[in-house]
Scaffold this motif. Sequence first.
Motif, mmCIF file in Angstrom:
data_model
loop_
_atom_site.group_PDB
_atom_site.id
_atom_site.type_symbol
_atom_site.label_atom_id
_atom_site.label_comp_id
_atom_site.label_asym_id
_atom_site.label_seq_id
_atom_site.Cartn_x
_atom_site.Cartn_y
_atom_site.Cartn_z
ATOM 1 N N ASP A 91 0.829 -1.213 0.000
ATOM 2 C CA ASP A 91 0.000 0.000 0.000
ATOM 3 C C ASP A 91 0.863 1.262 0.000
ATOM 4 O O ASP A 91 0.521 2.274 -0.621
ATOM 5 N N THR B 9 -7.364 0.438 -3.457
ATOM 6 C CA THR B 9 -7.213 -1.024 -3.393
ATOM 7 C C THR B 9 -8.231 -1.649 -2.452
ATOM 8 O O THR B 9 -8.750 -2.730 -2.718
ATOM 9 N N VAL C 235 -4.147 2.442 4.853
ATOM 10 C CA VAL C 235 -4.302 1.482 3.758
ATOM 11 C C VAL C 235 -4.506 2.265 2.462
ATOM 12 O O VAL C 235 -4.897 3.440 2.498
ATOM 13 N N HIS C 236 -4.226 1.618 1.339
ATOM 14 C CA HIS C 236 -4.404 2.273 0.049
ATOM 15 C C HIS C 236 -5.899 2.284 -0.286
ATOM 16 O O HIS C 236 -6.489 1.230 -0.535
ATOM 17 N N THR D 253 -2.986 5.363 3.292
ATOM 18 C CA THR D 253 -1.537 5.515 3.072
ATOM 19 C C THR D 253 -1.181 6.814 2.337
ATOM 20 O O THR D 253 -0.004 7.181 2.303
#
Length: 570
Positions: free
Chosen positions: A39, A302, A298-299, A556
């Motif tokens: 990420d 995604t 977190v990304h 992220t």
Amino acid sequence: MSILEKHTNGSKIAYFSMEIGLRDEIPTFSGGLGILAGDTIKSSADLNLPLVAVTLIYHKGYFKQDIDDQGRQIELAAQWAPSEIMTTLPEKVDVIIEDRTVYIQALVYAVISPRGGEIPVIFLDTNLPENSEEDRALTDHLYGGDDSYRIKQEVILGIGGVRMLRKLGLQIKKYHMNEGHAAFLTLELLHQFKNDLKDVWDESFMWNFETVKELCVFTTHTPVEAGHDKFSYDLYRRVIGDYFPEKVIRGIAGEENLNMTLLALNLSNDVNGVAKKHGEVSQNMFPGYKINSITNGVHSYTWTCDSFKRLFDKYLPGWANEPELFVRIDMVPPAELWNAHLEAKKILIDYVNSIHDLNMDYETLTIGFARRFATYKRASLLFTDIERLEKIASGKIQLIYAGKAHPKDEGGKKLIEDIFSYSQKLKGRINIAFIDNYNMETALKMVSGVDIWLNNPVRPLEASGTSGMKAAHNGVLNFSVLDGWWIEGHIEGETGWSIGPESTEAVPDENADAIDTSDLYKKLEEVIIPTFYQDRDKWISMMKSAIGKNAYYFNTHRMMRRYVTEAYIR
Ligand SMILES: *Cc1c(COP(=O)(O)O)cnc(C)c1O
């Protein structure tokens, strides 16, 4: 033009990680550490940061998990064909291991953002004909083998990695160690910046510690002393030989054992933990060092499922590269939010029903738990008092579990068997499914398709945790022990619910299980189940808060901007 040519002008951040999880087809990760690395790279690509990542190739991956009809974990090699997915580079470097020359080649995979950014990920590989059979196998398994196998892998990553970057003509302005595994890179840098003094009376003057420290950034992920990678100096001497004087390394990596965390700490000017609490815990463990906190993320793109992507595209265009836009979540009509959730829930439930004969339905409150089956995560805590659980929840909840136990972790494997036997015992009253081979695809299905994301580790052992952040991106409510990121993300009854005492209270060792369990049952019975079935409006407004207050922050993109300002260009 070679794939790396456009990366040779300008200097870069080199991001070193023992595991990187970008996609399931590249099975070089085991859990949260690797997914975080992936990420990090994806956000860096979106943000157009000058970064290059370094890891090992692992021809047999971590492992592919199968579960037999007794609930026992079976570990299969996760065979894959790296050369079908990435490009092999012609350059070779070598390192000395046990007096042998071990040659290292690299494969490169480019992570390309729709916004034009591109991050090369260098996968080091020793499976070359010029190496011995034993050395060829050094890049086969992630976290497999004994201490000797591990220290050799860390030599390849740290020393081999720096040499490879140099050979490829990449200029590096910072070296970021994602956990202590990569700390040998500091030794290679000490060699690179060695003072050329003749007749020094104290050889420590040869080593330019300050220069190297200025170049290095270290993120620690482990809140317990026992979790740090340590090697005996006997092993060090045997594997690394006279590459770096033992007398000097004892001074910077520990007198008794070679502690990779200590080595990284002593040679980095910028050190951070991965959540506020974890930063404090690490600071107490290592007084005398300055430890910052940069909370994980977190990304967003995604970890958002399709139905929520469509919803966000419609009401919050630009959200994927500017997750701050989640602050405007109230633009989304409640009914549309709920429908997006039902769509994700249907995908998960249909999937579960396709692999298990359980007849799960779309209406029942569905609770998910998926992560590595390390014992501190207490996967079976919910079943501590089966009678009580049945009384509270029979016919009212269904449960979905997933996760791998490390092949050598008998306790973790036993927990999988326990879940399996509870699922047989409770079938028809509380349906429980275990999805095998937890990976990124399963993770996204689960964090978007359940109603509640359960997390009950022993405090303070969860340094951050990230799966709950993924849940928040999909409006799934966290029900979690106050540890790691949740201490920062939790607003009771608004973004989710806590389990057990406040994070500031002393940890009541032997009573922790009992206290947490009792709170877990009480809240499930008195708050969560009634809210889900009787106050859907309140539930949906909490889903919005999870997105607007948690996904807004725990991504992220925010995390990388903080690494830039607090570590990379400080
Ligand atoms: C996010 C993720 C993890 C990390 O989960 P935690 O709950 O933070 O431990 C592990 N494995 C996979 C496949 C993931 O996607």
